[in-house]
Design a protein around this motif. Sequence first.
Motif, PDB file in Angstrom:
ATOM      1  N   TYR A  91       5.618   5.092  -1.754  1.00 18.26           N
ATOM      2  CA  TYR A  91       6.262   6.055  -2.885  1.00 18.26           C
ATOM      3  C   TYR A  91       7.128   4.910  -3.561  1.00 18.26           C
ATOM      4  O   TYR A  91       7.821   4.807  -4.565  1.00 18.26           O
ATOM      5  N   ALA A  94       6.086   2.245  -5.258  1.00 15.61           N
ATOM      6  CA  ALA A  94       5.030   2.967  -7.267  1.00 15.61           C
ATOM      7  C   ALA A  94       6.773   3.553  -8.265  1.00 15.61           C
ATOM      8  O   ALA A  94       6.053   2.774  -9.166  1.00 15.61           O
ATOM      9  N   ILE A  95       7.652   3.498  -7.047  1.00 14.37           N
ATOM     10  CA  ILE A  95       8.920   3.936  -8.383  1.00 14.37           C
ATOM     11  C   ILE A  95       9.369   2.605  -9.113  1.00 14.37           C
ATOM     12  O   ILE A  95      10.029   3.261 -10.000  1.00 14.37           O
ATOM     13  N   GLY A 103       5.188   7.767 -10.915  1.00 12.22           N
ATOM     14  CA  GLY A 103       5.185   7.765  -9.913  1.00 12.22           C
ATOM     15  C   GLY A 103       4.503   8.918  -8.584  1.00 12.22           C
ATOM     16  O   GLY A 103       3.369   9.294  -7.565  1.00 12.22           O
ATOM     17  N   PHE A 106       0.664  10.514  -9.682  1.00 12.33           N
ATOM     18  CA  PHE A 106      -0.076  10.142  -8.728  1.00 12.33           C
ATOM     19  C   PHE A 106       0.200  10.726  -7.309  1.00 12.33           C
ATOM     20  O   PHE A 106      -0.894  10.701  -6.402  1.00 12.33           O
ATOM     21  N   GLU A 107       1.073  10.356  -6.700  1.00  6.81           N
ATOM     22  CA  GLU A 107       1.246  10.870  -4.942  1.00  6.81           C
ATOM     23  C   GLU A 107       0.775  12.487  -4.906  1.00  6.81           C
ATOM     24  O   GLU A 107       0.164  12.925  -4.490  1.00  6.81           O
ATOM     25  N   GLY A 161       1.127   4.221  -5.606  1.00  7.56           N
ATOM     26  CA  GLY A 161       1.015   5.536  -5.544  1.00  7.56           C
ATOM     27  C   GLY A 161       0.215   7.048  -5.018  1.00  7.56           C
ATOM     28  O   GLY A 161       0.092   7.977  -4.668  1.00  7.56           O
TER      29      GLY A 161
END
Length: 322
Positions: A91, A94-95, A103, A106-107, A161
């Motif tokens: 995570y 992703a961010i 992000g 998607f998670e 993500g």
Amino acid sequence: MTTPRPALGVAMVLGSGALFAVNGTVSKLVLRAGLNAPQLTLLRALGAVAVLLVLSAVLRPGVRRLRITARQLPLLVGYGLTGFFLVPMLYLVAISRLPVGIGLLFEYSAPLLIALWARFGQRHRVRPRLWAGLVLSLAGLGCVAEVWGELKLDGLGVLAGLGAAVFLAFYYVLGEHGVRRRDTLSLCTWAFGASAVAGLLTQALTAGAGSWEPLTASTNGVPVALLCGYVVLLGAVAPFMLVAGAMRHLPATSVGIIGMVEPVLAAAVAWAVLGAGETLNAAQLGGGALVLLGVALAETARITVPRTTAPPAPDVVGVTAR
């Protein structure tokens, strides 16, 4: 036995969602200051396990709650590695490469994986709206990524993500078994402990990649060390405890659906604090709404099965594994 108070449960879930939402922006500020995702994951785990060990010692029945057997160890380690180490690290990756709201979206495809597992892995009966939820969520993710033109999203960020979503699904499956055998405090303590060990091993294997000097610096006028303190106390320990408390007043499915306010709050906080780089256009905002609607449809599609005939599918609580 606690008398259920639904209004209190809703307030606790909303409170945890707000803390997690702010945590996304705080974490991104720390990453921008120079710490990398494995470093922040390690700090988060070490700080959280220290706080939880203190709580375990001072709250009844004391440290006895931490006793385990050899048969319990694989579940606790797997639970900690997936939900408390791999999910937050991916995570954070992703961010660091995507807007916080994207992000999280998607998670948040993880509940779809859980619904599909319940249908095909555990062969539970589901309502037809599962498939409508799946289609809506996939369409929404397509809008978020703007697949009709040149993809503007960072590929590694998107993969991170989606990887977080996969491990979050594993976390739910393992957690469904874990909460039947242990109290919430001991379960989280062991899970953060496993995460901390994994973080230390990662640092050792990468020869301590990344400098720790940013901890002494400031970003946006705030000391980085203070921001890391937020990540530990108000981005991990407090929201986890709020979610655990909410589960005494609300069904887990309700907790999961209410918790879907987090991506919306996170996108708003990120836009307000981090600026234009976090802005979502109309298509992406519409796609985010489709994702959340699809998740809600999928999560409510399962037909409850009595415990005497089959074990329940793991309930999705989207706010518990950040």
